[in-house]
Every structure is written in structure tokens, then in C-alpha cells.
Design a protein around this motif. Sequence first.
Motif, PDB file in Angstrom:
ATOM      1  N   ILE A  13       0.839  -1.202   0.000  1.00 42.00           N
ATOM      2  CA  ILE A  13       0.000   0.000   0.000  1.00 42.00           C
ATOM      3  C   ILE A  13       0.874   1.251   0.000  1.00 42.00           C
ATOM      4  O   ILE A  13       0.616   2.212  -0.733  1.00 42.00           O
ATOM      5  N   LEU A  14       1.941   1.231   0.802  1.00 43.72           N
ATOM      6  CA  LEU A  14       2.838   2.387   0.870  1.00 43.72           C
ATOM      7  C   LEU A  14       3.528   2.623  -0.469  1.00 43.72           C
ATOM      8  O   LEU A  14       3.618   3.766  -0.944  1.00 43.72           O
TER       9      LEU A  14
ATOM     10  N   GLY B 197       2.418   1.682  -3.414  1.00 50.23           N
ATOM     11  CA  GLY B 197       1.391   2.169  -4.334  1.00 50.23           C
ATOM     12  C   GLY B 197       1.128   3.654  -4.134  1.00 50.23           C
ATOM     13  O   GLY B 197       0.946   4.410  -5.099  1.00 50.23           O
ATOM     14  N   LEU B 198       1.133   4.081  -2.879  1.00 52.67           N
ATOM     15  CA  LEU B 198       0.943   5.500  -2.564  1.00 52.67           C
ATOM     16  C   LEU B 198       2.076   6.346  -3.131  1.00 52.67           C
ATOM     17  O   LEU B 198       1.855   7.398  -3.746  1.00 52.67           O
ATOM     18  N   ILE B 199       3.309   5.867  -2.960  1.00 55.36           N
ATOM     19  CA  ILE B 199       4.477   6.595  -3.474  1.00 55.36           C
ATOM     20  C   ILE B 199       4.424   6.679  -4.999  1.00 55.36           C
ATOM     21  O   ILE B 199       4.658   7.738  -5.582  1.00 55.36           O
TER      22      ILE B 199
ATOM     23  N   GLY C 182       1.782   6.463  -7.025  1.00 49.73           N
ATOM     24  CA  GLY C 182       0.691   7.326  -7.475  1.00 49.73           C
ATOM     25  C   GLY C 182       0.997   8.801  -7.295  1.00 49.73           C
ATOM     26  O   GLY C 182       0.681   9.622  -8.159  1.00 49.73           O
ATOM     27  N   LEU C 183       1.633   9.147  -6.177  1.00 47.49           N
ATOM     28  CA  LEU C 183       1.924  10.553  -5.895  1.00 47.49           C
ATOM     29  C   LEU C 183       3.059  11.102  -6.744  1.00 47.49           C
ATOM     30  O   LEU C 183       3.110  12.295  -7.025  1.00 47.49           O
TER      31      LEU C 183
ATOM     32  N   SER D 202       9.219   9.057 -10.072  1.00 52.01           N
ATOM     33  CA  SER D 202       8.576   7.935  -9.386  1.00 52.01           C
ATOM     34  C   SER D 202       9.528   6.750  -9.259  1.00 52.01           C
ATOM     35  O   SER D 202       9.591   6.089  -8.215  1.00 52.01           O
TER      36      SER D 202
ATOM     37  N   VAL E 243      -4.287   1.686  -4.915  1.00 48.30           N
ATOM     38  CA  VAL E 243      -3.796   2.883  -4.216  1.00 48.30           C
ATOM     39  C   VAL E 243      -3.075   3.806  -5.197  1.00 48.30           C
ATOM     40  O   VAL E 243      -3.245   5.029  -5.160  1.00 48.30           O
ATOM     41  N   ALA E 244      -2.277   3.235  -6.111  1.00 51.89           N
ATOM     42  CA  ALA E 244      -1.573   4.055  -7.100  1.00 51.89           C
ATOM     43  C   ALA E 244      -2.564   4.782  -8.007  1.00 51.89           C
ATOM     44  O   ALA E 244      -2.341   5.943  -8.372  1.00 51.89           O
TER      45      ALA E 244
ATOM     46  N   THR F  76      -4.371   7.687  -5.778  1.00 53.74           N
ATOM     47  CA  THR F  76      -3.464   8.790  -5.441  1.00 53.74           C
ATOM     48  C   THR F  76      -2.913   9.466  -6.700  1.00 53.74           C
ATOM     49  O   THR F  76      -2.672  10.674  -6.701  1.00 53.74           O
TER      50      THR F  76
END
Length: 258
Positions: free
Chosen positions: A5-6, A8-10, A12-13, A21, A218-219, A222
Amino acid sequence: MLDAILLGLIEGLTEFLPISSTGHLLIAEHWLGRRSDLFNVIVQAGAILAVTLVYRERLRELATGWNKPELRDYSIKLFVAFLVTAVLGLLAKKLGAELPETTRPIAAALIVGGLIIFIVEGWAKRQPIRDLVTWKLAFAVGAAQVIAGSFPGTSRSAAAIFVAMLAGLTNRKLAAEFAFMVGIPTMFAASAYELLKLAMHGQLQSEAWGELAAGFAVAAVTGFVAVKWLLRYVAGHSFILFAWYRIALGAVLLILLG
């Protein structure tokens, strides 16, 4: 699952912000543990889906507007930029180009990229606002994506945006739009290529599919938020904020690495 999840968050952001990225994922995986190539492909696909949704109306307009010369011209230049990226990217693969997975080159690329943003923004401030997408710009953006893809920490979106600005598209929002629109087919093609390669080597069976699905979702979410925010931000601001961020992150990494 939390790591997935973390990451995917990174992804996406950072995929479409000019901060790299790939560099951020490699940095995160340095401490969280290396993920499979398939995982990285899947979370990237989530970010691609996000930007596709952001530009869904624009894509529909281009797909149905071939009878309008300005839309047809824009679509052809997008295709040329994608074609340049695809040809040069395959050539780089054939020549054995591989991304380094150590952190020090990423830190250096982050700092150098930040300094380049200062230079480009300083130049752009002295130019009139131009909205024209030229053939020179299309070829330059295509080549820039390949060069950036060979150096983690450079950022494909940053390279495409700032090359577009240097080639005359000084409207920041339109420069970002052209860079992102070229990125959609480019990254879909790259992800499909990597998936096919992994499937041919039998590397799809042993994956944790729940973690892949979480990273993808998540990606996508975000990424959608990040692109919408960036387009609003650059409508009234320069990219200098990202230059300071890149330099600060690169400096911290170099300190941590001793």
C-alpha cells in the motif's frame, strides 16, 4: 500488505510530478525490501489508469475530432512523440541499457534535475507565453522520455515537461498536458512489454495477487488526485517548488549514505 500500500501511494503521488517515481520507488524499496518486477509494473499501470481518467474527455475529443485540423495535427504530433520514444526505447533495450538500483545515482540525479528546473524556469520567465505544439517539440519530448528512463531520479514527466517548455511551449499547463498525453501510450506499451516478458519467463505464478491489487488501487487513486492537483497548481505557479524538493531530498540521501 502495508508495504504494498505504501509503495502504491508513493508511485501514485510521484509518477506524474516532476520528482521521479522510479527514483522514489527504488529509495523506498531500499528500506522496505525489493519488490518483484511484476509489482513495479502493476503499480505503474495504476498510475497510468489515473492519468487516463483525468484526460478522458480530452482523449475522446482527439479520437473523434479528426475532421478538425487542429485536433488532427495535435494527435499526429502525439503519435510521433510516442513513436520516437518507442523506437529509441527498444534500441536502448537492445543495447543492454538497465536502470541502476543503487541509491547514490538517484540522489545525484535528483539534485541535478532540481538545478535544471531553476535554469528552465529562469529562461521561461523571460519568454512570452506560447501555446503552439511544434514538430521539433514532438521529437524532443519523445527523445527526452527515453533519456530520462535510463537515469532513475531524472523523472520522465519532468524531462518531457521541461523539454517541451524549452522547445517553445511556455504555457506550463499545456506543456504538462502534452507530456502526460504522450506518457499514456508510452507507459501502457512499456507495462505490456514487461508483463509479456515476465509471462514468457514464467514469473507470474508466484506473486501475492492481493498485494498487487492493493498497490494498483492505491496508485490509481493517489495518481488521480496528484495529477488533478498539479494541473491546478501550475496554472498559477512555476515548478520551483519541485526544484527545492528534489535538491533537499537528494542532499538528505547523500548525507544518509555517508
